[in-house]
Design a protein around this motif. Structure first.
Motif, short mmCIF file in Angstrom:
data_model
loop_
_atom_site.label_atom_id
_atom_site.label_comp_id
_atom_site.label_asym_id
_atom_site.label_seq_id
_atom_site.Cartn_x
_atom_site.Cartn_y
_atom_site.Cartn_z
N HIS A 66 0.77 -1.17 -0.03
CA HIS A 66 0.10 0.17 -0.08
C HIS A 66 0.89 1.09 0.11
O HIS A 66 0.86 2.16 -0.89
CB HIS A 66 -0.93 -0.18 1.08
CG HIS A 66 -1.96 -1.30 1.05
ND1 HIS A 66 -2.88 -1.52 2.22
CD2 HIS A 66 -2.23 -2.08 0.25
CE1 HIS A 66 -3.69 -2.39 1.92
NE2 HIS A 66 -3.11 -2.79 0.91
N ALA A 67 1.57 1.58 1.05
CA ALA A 67 2.64 2.59 1.02
C ALA A 67 3.38 2.64 0.02
O ALA A 67 4.02 3.41 -0.79
CB ALA A 67 3.17 2.59 2.49
N VAL A 68 4.29 1.43 -0.02
CA VAL A 68 5.18 1.14 -1.19
C VAL A 68 4.50 0.00 -1.92
O VAL A 68 4.48 -1.10 -1.48
CB VAL A 68 6.60 0.68 -0.40
CG1 VAL A 68 7.40 0.33 -1.46
CG2 VAL A 68 7.40 1.67 0.45
N GLY A 69 4.51 0.31 -3.22
CA GLY A 69 3.89 -0.40 -4.11
C GLY A 69 4.87 -1.31 -4.89
O GLY A 69 6.17 -1.18 -4.58
N PHE A 70 4.58 -2.18 -5.76
CA PHE A 70 5.41 -3.19 -6.66
C PHE A 70 5.25 -2.73 -8.05
O PHE A 70 4.06 -2.70 -8.56
CB PHE A 70 5.38 -4.71 -6.21
CG PHE A 70 4.13 -5.27 -6.37
CD1 PHE A 70 3.53 -5.68 -7.54
CD2 PHE A 70 3.17 -5.50 -5.11
CE1 PHE A 70 2.30 -6.45 -7.63
CE2 PHE A 70 1.97 -5.76 -5.19
CZ PHE A 70 1.41 -6.48 -6.29
N SER A 71 6.12 -2.51 -8.74
CA SER A 71 6.06 -2.13 -10.00
C SER A 71 5.49 -3.34 -11.22
O SER A 71 4.84 -2.81 -12.02
CB SER A 71 7.57 -1.81 -10.58
OG SER A 71 7.61 -1.27 -11.92
N SER A 72 5.85 -4.68 -10.71
CA SER A 72 5.33 -5.55 -11.69
C SER A 72 5.23 -6.90 -11.02
O SER A 72 5.55 -7.05 -10.00
CB SER A 72 6.20 -5.66 -13.10
OG SER A 72 7.50 -6.51 -12.68
N TYR A 73 4.95 -7.93 -11.43
CA TYR A 73 4.74 -9.26 -11.15
C TYR A 73 5.88 -9.78 -10.62
O TYR A 73 6.16 -10.68 -9.52
CB TYR A 73 4.26 -10.22 -12.01
CG TYR A 73 4.85 -10.71 -13.21
CD1 TYR A 73 5.82 -11.73 -13.20
CD2 TYR A 73 4.83 -9.91 -14.42
CE1 TYR A 73 6.78 -12.03 -14.32
CE2 TYR A 73 5.74 -10.29 -15.45
CZ TYR A 73 6.76 -11.38 -15.42
OH TYR A 73 7.40 -11.78 -16.51
N ARG A 74 7.31 -9.16 -11.34
CA ARG A 74 8.58 -9.76 -10.88
C ARG A 74 9.17 -9.05 -9.48
O ARG A 74 9.99 -9.38 -9.01
CB ARG A 74 9.37 -9.11 -11.91
CG ARG A 74 9.35 -9.94 -13.41
CD ARG A 74 10.29 -9.45 -14.23
NE ARG A 74 10.23 -10.05 -15.64
CZ ARG A 74 10.83 -11.45 -15.76
NH1 ARG A 74 11.77 -11.81 -15.21
NH2 ARG A 74 10.83 -11.89 -16.80
N ASP A 75 8.28 -8.16 -8.92
CA ASP A 75 8.54 -7.35 -7.94
C ASP A 75 7.41 -7.60 -6.72
O ASP A 75 7.52 -7.38 -5.59
CB ASP A 75 8.43 -5.89 -7.92
CG ASP A 75 9.38 -5.51 -9.09
OD1 ASP A 75 10.69 -5.84 -9.25
OD2 ASP A 75 9.02 -4.63 -10.29
N GLN A 76 6.74 -8.47 -7.19
CA GLN A 76 5.57 -8.70 -5.93
C GLN A 76 6.17 -9.57 -4.66
O GLN A 76 5.26 -9.33 -3.95
CB GLN A 76 4.27 -9.68 -6.73
CG GLN A 76 3.22 -9.74 -5.82
CD GLN A 76 1.95 -10.30 -6.52
OE1 GLN A 76 2.01 -10.63 -7.87
NE2 GLN A 76 0.86 -10.42 -5.92
N TRP A 77 6.87 -10.23 -5.00
CA TRP A 77 7.67 -11.07 -3.91
C TRP A 77 7.97 -10.15 -2.84
O TRP A 77 7.87 -10.30 -1.41
CB TRP A 77 8.94 -11.57 -4.28
CG TRP A 77 10.15 -10.79 -4.56
CD1 TRP A 77 10.52 -10.22 -6.00
CD2 TRP A 77 11.00 -10.41 -3.72
NE1 TRP A 77 11.54 -9.44 -5.70
CE2 TRP A 77 12.02 -9.46 -4.35
CE3 TRP A 77 11.43 -10.55 -2.24
CZ2 TRP A 77 13.06 -8.68 -3.85
CZ3 TRP A 77 12.29 -9.82 -1.82
CH2 TRP A 77 13.22 -9.07 -2.63
N MET A 78 8.26 -8.69 -3.00
CA MET A 78 8.65 -7.91 -2.01
C MET A 78 7.15 -7.56 -1.17
O MET A 78 7.24 -7.54 0.20
CB MET A 78 9.12 -6.37 -2.44
CG MET A 78 10.35 -6.61 -2.98
SD MET A 78 11.12 -5.16 -3.57
CE MET A 78 10.10 -4.40 -4.90
N SER A 79 6.11 -7.16 -1.60
CA SER A 79 4.89 -6.97 -1.18
C SER A 79 4.65 -8.18 -0.02
O SER A 79 4.48 -7.93 1.09
CB SER A 79 3.83 -6.81 -1.99
OG SER A 79 2.68 -6.48 -1.25
#
Length: 285
Positions: free
Chosen positions: A34-47
């Motif tokens: 929410h506060a920090v989003g993820f750019s693409s499916y390649r970055d969803q692991w961070m969320s």
């Protein structure tokens, strides 16, 4: 739901720690996703991974008098990654984190992405925390890293490379295994790769000339390629039940490090020595 109701609803498979951490995990999404989003499916692991890691912090604080709750969380996370599914595949072997939900398929199974990006994403942040920690400053450096990350990318979609750059901004000298002030070695192994090392510790206790405990150890790293690098933590469990960090061994490839370390001021041999006590490194059992 209690265990009886969960059984009636067919939710037994979610019992592996899920019910203890689902609330803090979802609350943590106010920062990660929410506060920090993820750019693409390649970055969803961070969320998802960062929310899972945040749930582990809740366990560590809320169950401070029962540290096994925290350690069992990481044990469960590792098992999610390394247990074979009904198709015969381990999530950690199918592909790297950045493939996200594209890893789900009829051959490897449709559980792969869920059983990979949540626990492995959490482990990556956990490993960064462990590498940044010290007996003198505790988590100060790690906290500064994550606060900087949130300030910098609040209201924006961050990428994996953005997070890597933030870690490099705050990394310690000990983490600079390539001597270039970059974390390529770590991200190539765990974010962009599927490496999973194994560790074995052999040790003995003796006395030095001053009567202090002399700790002789041999730690072996295996199951990796020649370029794999890691900082491997070694702990001592004292007779009073406390577990203290003795230091970290730098390991490269399939190798063994042997050393004798005088433990100044310790006159009685510890109960035992351990490697990776806090699940500091994602590894085989």
């Amino acid at each position: 739901f209690d265990s009886t109701v969960r059984h009636q609803l067919g939710l037994d498979l979610m019992d592996r720690g899920y019910w203890k951490v689902v609330a803090p995990h979802e609350v943590a999404h106010q920062w990660w996703g929410h506060a920090v989003g993820f750019s693409s499916y390649r970055d969803q692991w961070m969320s998802e991974g960062f929310a899972d890691f945040s749930a582990s912090l809740f366990l560590q604080m809320a169950y401070a008098k029962d540290p096994k709750q925290y350690l069992n969380f990481w044990k469960d996370e590792r098992e999610l990654l390394t247990e074979k599914n009904k198709e015969g595949f381990r999530a950690i072997d199918v592909g790297p984190l950045i493939m996200g939900y594209r890893l789900n398929n009829s051959k490897a199974g449709f559980n792969i992405a869920r059983d990979l990006i949540y626990p492995k994403g959490a482990y990556i942040l956990h490993m960064v925390r462990m590498m940044m920690s010290s007996n003198k400053t505790g988590d100060d450096n790690f906290k500064a890293t994550m606060q900087d990350f949130v300030r910098t990318y609040s209201g924006r979609a961050a990428t994996t490379e953005d997070f890597k750059a933030m870690v490099e901004k705050h990394m310690t000298q000990e983490m600079d295994l390539d001597g270039n002030h970059r974390m390529d070695w770590f991200f190539n192994e765990y974010v962009y790769g599927t490496a999973l090392p194994s560790y074995k510790l052999d040790y003995s206790f003796d006395k030095d000339a001053n009567g202090d405990v002399l700790f002789s150890f041999k730690v072996t790293q295996s199951g990796v390629d020649d370029k794999f690098r890691m900082i491997v933590p070694i702990y001592l469990e004292l007779l009073d039940g406390r577990t203290i960090s003795l230091g970290r061994a730098r390991m490269v490839g399939n190798t063994t490090v042997e050393q004798k370390v005088p433990v100044h001021g310790l006159k009685t041999a510890p109960k035992r020595a351990l490697v990776n006590y806090n699940y500091d490194v994602l590894a085989e059992k």
